[in-house]
Design a protein around this motif. Sequence first.
Motif, short mmCIF file in Angstrom:
data_model
loop_
_atom_site.label_atom_id
_atom_site.label_comp_id
_atom_site.label_asym_id
_atom_site.label_seq_id
_atom_site.Cartn_x
_atom_site.Cartn_y
_atom_site.Cartn_z
N ALA A 1 -4.30 3.89 -1.95
CA ALA A 1 -3.93 2.36 -2.10
C ALA A 1 -5.09 1.44 -2.52
CB ALA A 1 -3.11 1.66 -1.23
N ALA B 1 0.85 -1.17 0.08
CA ALA B 1 0.01 -0.10 -0.19
C ALA B 1 0.67 1.32 0.15
CB ALA B 1 -1.01 0.09 1.29
N SER C 1 -4.55 -3.65 -1.98
CA SER C 1 -3.36 -3.84 -0.65
C SER C 1 -3.78 -2.74 0.41
CB SER C 1 -2.03 -3.28 -1.23
OG SER C 1 -1.98 -2.15 -1.74
N HIS D 1 2.55 1.77 -3.34
CA HIS D 1 1.56 2.19 -4.37
C HIS D 1 1.20 3.57 -4.21
CE1 HIS D 1 -2.04 2.23 -6.93
NE2 HIS D 1 -2.55 2.92 -6.06
N GLU D 2 1.09 4.30 -3.10
CA GLU D 2 0.67 5.49 -2.88
C GLU D 2 1.97 6.51 -3.05
OE1 GLU D 2 -0.68 5.75 1.31
OE2 GLU D 2 -2.44 4.70 0.59
#
Length: 114
Positions: free
Chosen positions: A101, A90, A104, A93-94
């Motif tokens: 996210a 997460a 996740s 991704h962010e």
Amino acid sequence: HRWGGVLAIPRNWLPGVAFDRTTGIGTIGGYVGEGVAAANLAGRTLADLVAGEESPRTRLPWVGALGPRWEPEPLRWMAIRAVAGAGGAADRHEQRTGRPAGLSGRLFDWFASH
């Protein structure tokens, strides 16, 4: 920067302070996001318990309220790794997209709340 680790997190996610007069062992844990304030109050509560002093702190609901034991190995280790992996995914991704996210993040939230 990111959150990580399982320091002082009990199975029920609630804080607890205990002192066993027979063994002389004190236990403090369960801060779960309130670390500085909870650690300070827990330390003062444990000091009262060790000294045998009756005080408003020793009557708090967290005195003697330690959570249940964690699952046996290797289940505990696998669960911790799954939560840490979901949190890391997460975070990546962010950082990469600048957006919240998706899956996740939802997995991390689900794991962290159980």
